[in-house]
Enzyme design. Structure first.
Site, short mmCIF file in Angstrom:
data_model
loop_
_atom_site.label_atom_id
_atom_site.label_comp_id
_atom_site.label_asym_id
_atom_site.label_seq_id
_atom_site.Cartn_x
_atom_site.Cartn_y
_atom_site.Cartn_z
N LYS A 34 0.85 -1.20 0.00
CA LYS A 34 0.00 0.00 0.00
C LYS A 34 0.88 1.25 0.00
CE LYS A 34 -1.84 1.81 4.00
NZ LYS A 34 -1.59 3.23 4.16
N ASN A 35 1.86 1.29 0.91
CA ASN A 35 2.62 2.53 1.10
C ASN A 35 3.67 2.75 0.02
OD1 ASN A 35 1.01 3.02 3.25
ND2 ASN A 35 2.53 2.48 4.81
N ARG A 104 -4.07 9.89 3.99
CA ARG A 104 -2.91 10.77 4.11
C ARG A 104 -2.28 11.01 2.74
NH1 ARG A 104 -0.41 14.39 7.60
NH2 ARG A 104 1.83 14.36 7.26
N CYS A 128 -5.16 7.71 9.17
CA CYS A 128 -5.34 7.18 10.53
C CYS A 128 -5.16 8.28 11.57
CB CYS A 128 -4.32 6.08 10.80
SG CYS A 128 -4.61 4.61 9.82
N ARG A 133 -0.20 14.84 12.92
CA ARG A 133 0.15 14.63 11.50
C ARG A 133 0.10 15.93 10.70
NH1 ARG A 133 -2.04 9.01 9.25
NH2 ARG A 133 0.04 8.98 8.28
N PRO A 134 0.88 16.94 11.08
CA PRO A 134 0.90 18.19 10.32
C PRO A 134 1.52 17.98 8.93
CG PRO A 134 2.65 18.17 11.96
CD PRO A 134 1.82 16.94 12.20
N ILE A 135 1.42 19.00 8.08
CA ILE A 135 2.03 18.87 6.73
C ILE A 135 3.08 19.96 6.51
CG2 ILE A 135 0.02 17.73 5.69
CD1 ILE A 135 -0.78 20.47 4.51
N ASP A 136 3.59 20.50 7.61
CA ASP A 136 4.56 21.61 7.48
C ASP A 136 5.79 21.25 6.65
OD1 ASP A 136 4.99 19.88 9.73
OD2 ASP A 136 6.63 21.19 10.33
N LEU A 137 6.25 20.02 6.76
CA LEU A 137 7.45 19.63 5.99
C LEU A 137 7.13 19.52 4.50
CD1 LEU A 137 9.08 17.04 8.44
CD2 LEU A 137 9.57 19.50 8.18
N ASP A 316 4.31 1.11 12.17
CA ASP A 316 3.07 0.48 11.68
C ASP A 316 2.86 -0.92 12.25
OD1 ASP A 316 3.17 1.94 8.35
OD2 ASP A 316 2.63 2.73 10.31
N ARG A 408 -8.82 -0.47 4.37
CA ARG A 408 -8.00 0.56 3.72
C ARG A 408 -6.65 -0.02 3.30
NH1 ARG A 408 -6.50 5.12 7.06
NH2 ARG A 408 -5.35 5.56 5.14
C1 EPZ Z 1 3.84 7.18 6.19
O1 EPZ Z 1 3.03 8.20 6.75
C2 EPZ Z 1 2.96 5.94 6.12
N1 EPZ Z 1 1.80 6.20 5.28
C3 EPZ Z 1 2.48 5.56 7.52
O2 EPZ Z 1 1.75 4.34 7.41
C4 EPZ Z 1 3.70 5.33 8.41
O3 EPZ Z 1 3.27 5.08 9.73
C5 EPZ Z 1 4.61 6.57 8.39
O4 EPZ Z 1 4.96 6.89 7.03
C6 EPZ Z 1 5.90 6.35 9.18
O5 EPZ Z 1 6.60 5.27 8.66
C7 EPZ Z 1 1.93 6.13 3.93
O6 EPZ Z 1 2.99 5.89 3.40
C8 EPZ Z 1 0.68 6.36 3.13
P1 EPZ Z 1 5.78 10.66 8.27
P2 EPZ Z 1 3.56 9.74 6.78
O7 EPZ Z 1 5.63 11.90 7.46
O8 EPZ Z 1 4.28 10.03 5.52
C9 EPZ Z 1 5.65 14.06 11.51
C10 EPZ Z 1 -0.11 2.91 7.62
O9 EPZ Z 1 -0.61 2.36 8.60
N2 EPZ Z 1 5.49 15.00 10.39
O10 EPZ Z 1 7.06 9.89 8.20
O11 EPZ Z 1 2.43 10.61 7.14
C11 EPZ Z 1 4.40 13.23 11.74
O12 EPZ Z 1 3.44 13.94 12.49
C12 EPZ Z 1 0.33 4.36 7.70
O13 EPZ Z 1 0.09 2.35 6.51
C13 EPZ Z 1 5.52 16.36 10.63
O14 EPZ Z 1 5.69 16.80 11.77
O15 EPZ Z 1 4.60 9.67 7.98
C14 EPZ Z 1 4.94 12.02 12.48
O16 EPZ Z 1 5.06 12.32 13.85
C15 EPZ Z 1 0.02 4.97 9.06
N3 EPZ Z 1 5.36 17.22 9.59
C16 EPZ Z 1 6.33 11.84 11.87
O17 EPZ Z 1 6.66 13.09 11.23
C17 EPZ Z 1 5.16 16.78 8.31
O18 EPZ Z 1 5.02 17.63 7.39
C18 EPZ Z 1 6.39 10.74 10.82
O19 EPZ Z 1 5.48 11.06 9.81
C19 EPZ Z 1 5.12 15.39 8.08
C20 EPZ Z 1 5.30 14.51 9.13
#
Ligand code: EPZ
Length: 441
Positions: A34-35, A104, A128, A133-137, A316, A408
């Site tokens: 999926k990811n 997401r 989820c 889960r902000p999108i600032d990055l 995960d 999902r």
């Molecule tokens: C991906 O989510 C996966 N989803 C998630 O899997 C997985 O848990 C996660 O990576 C970590 O491995 C998909 O690939 C669709 P991150 P993502 O950005 O990209 C913070 C599942 O069950 N962050 O690495 O959203 C965030 O809040 C799902 O399949 C910011 O602060 O994960 C978190 O604490 C659940 N600002 C940390 O980084 C941002 O702009 C990791 O998030 C982005 C993230």
């Protein structure tokens, strides 16, 4: 077991009924990741042409991404786990809110839309509920490659006169932000050097897909990626590898119920920490070219782990390990270091009689206690799967409500586990509502 062709529009709602099952035996073929497939589907927009993607799982998040791509004007066909995406008719830059709030991955469409159309209109992505889960990055990456983002109510509009290469540093190895950066760089004039990048296997898979399209990328597997767009991107075909989290879920099921199961197409090279953890708890794992054999007989040992960015233990699979630890006599310790609210499943496991204490970001699990079937609710995708695993250990019958959460990311969790002997079935909403009305629970 491959699912029959599913209905792309109707999300399956209902519950999973699972009864205590001792020993799972046989073989499960692991679905496509999926990811990995979701960012690849988004990246297909970078090229005005045709992209063929094979081994695509029939899961709700894929159906949701298909609906979004069609709404944007693309032609998408999906049959026999093969997607054909035609992006020559891409016309809209507006990611539909109703679909975007379901997952997401909708945020990943921004960079390719900016590269193709110079604009992307989007909202806060869904997915989820496991933290803020902000999108600032993601927004940082878009700004640094030449987009300006304005907010209008709960929608955002990103515009650019053309993306340009940049030196981007991620202060946290965000998987999604790394994927956004790769797609922005692939659509930008000039060279991009990304440092602090995530190293999850899904990043390497996206890089290989982009290379197949004609993008020049160096540093795959490291935290520093150098990307140079090509003047001409091309039609391409790509096969999605097996899903390491689904494979880790079924590994957890064997650890909980015991038995011997072959996980065909499990991506062992992406499961190092998961396999090491299972071995430390007393589960035998044997890697073959075609997959991994899992054997669990006798007692499970306790575990002490913390989740983290790859190559650390995957967040995960944290809920799955909460469930598997219920089989291990003694106290296991599981620390969640990635998401700030990913222990909601612990409360559901306690309804089965589990003794779990949460202190801050650490769960202490007292395993070896008797569990009894109950009505529980999937709070998130992986937590739902963990509740199914716990149901295999609980006396009597467990009903895991909220199947649409699980659907999902799992193509056919009931069929997969039933094929190795689990007493499990899906109960559609209408039948289940009747049982609920009959107060069977
Ligand atoms: C991906 O989510 C996966 N989803 C998630 O899997 C997985 O848990 C996660 O990576 C970590 O491995 C998909 O690939 C669709 P991150 P993502 O950005 O990209 C913070 C599942 O069950 N962050 O690495 O959203 C965030 O809040 C799902 O399949 C910011 O602060 O994960 C978190 O604490 C659940 N600002 C940390 O980084 C941002 O702009 C990791 O998030 C982005 C993230």
């Amino acid at each position: 077991m491959p699912a029959t062709e599913k209905n792309e529009t109707a999300a399956e709602t209902g519950a999973v009924e699972v009864r205590e099952t001792r020993r799972l035996t046989g073989e499960i073929r692991i679905q496509g990741s999926k990811n990995a497939v979701l960012p690849v589907m988004a990246a297909s927009l970078l090229h005005r042409g045709t992209t063929v993607i094979r081994n695509v799982p029939q899961i709700q998040d894929v159906f949701c991404m298909i609906r979004i791509l069609r709404t944007l004007g693309c032609g998408v066909t999906f049959a026999e786990n093969t997607l054909v995406i035609e992006t020559g008719t891409l016309t809209s830059c507006e990611i539909p809110e109703k679909e975007a709030e379901k997952m997401r991955s909708s945020i990943m469409l921004c960079a390719p839309l900016l590269a193709r159309l110079g604009e992307a209109v989007f909202g806060q992505p869904g997915g989820c509920s496991i933290g803020r889960r902000p999108i600032d990055l993601h927004l940082k990456v878009l700004a640094e490659t030449g987009a300006s983002v304005t907010e209008a109510g709960d929608r955002m509009s990103a515009k650019t006169c053309g993306l340009h290469g940049a030196a981007i540093h991620l202060p946290y190895p965000s998987v999604g932000a790394t994927e956004t950066a790769l797609m922005a760089a692939a659509g930008a004039e000039g060279i991009t050097v990304l440092t602090g990048a995530a190293r999850e296997p899904e990043i390497g898979i996206l890089c290989r897909f982009l290379q197949g399209m004609g993008v020049w990328i160096e540093g795959i597997g490291s935290g520093t990626l150098t990307v140079k767009r090509s003047a001409f991107l091309r039609d391409s075909e790509f096969t999605v590898p097996g899903d390491r989290i689904v494979a880790g879920t079924y590994l957890g099921a064997v650890m909980a119920a015991g038995g011997e199961v072959f996980l065909r197409d499990a991506p062992d090279s992406a499961m190092g920490e998961n396999l090491r953890m299972a071995e430390s708890m007393g589960t035998e794992t044997q890697v073959f070219p075609e997959g991994i054999r899992i054997r669990q007989d006798g007692r499970l040992r306790t575990v002490s782990l913390e989740t983290g960015p790859y190559p650390g233990f995957p967040t995960d699979l944290q809920s799955v390990m909460l469930a598997a630890a219920l089989r291990a006599e003694g106290i296991s310790k599981i620390r969640e270091m990635v998401f700030e609210e990913r222990f909601a499943t612990a409360k559901e496991l306690q309804k089965l009689g589990a003794h779990i204490i949460i202190e801050g970001n650490t769960a202490y699990v007292e395993g070896g206690r008797r569990l009894s079937g109950a009505l529980v609710r999937a709070r998130d995708l992986r937590g739902g799967a963990a509740l199914v695993i716990a149901g295999l250990m609980a006396e009597g019958t467990t009903l895991v409500d909220g199947y649409s959460c699980i659907a999902r990311g799992y193509e056919d969790i009931c069929g997969d586990l039933r094929s190795v002997g689990a007493a499990i079935r899906f109960i559609a909403d209408d039948n289940y509502a009747h049982d609920r009305a009959g107060d069977r629970w």
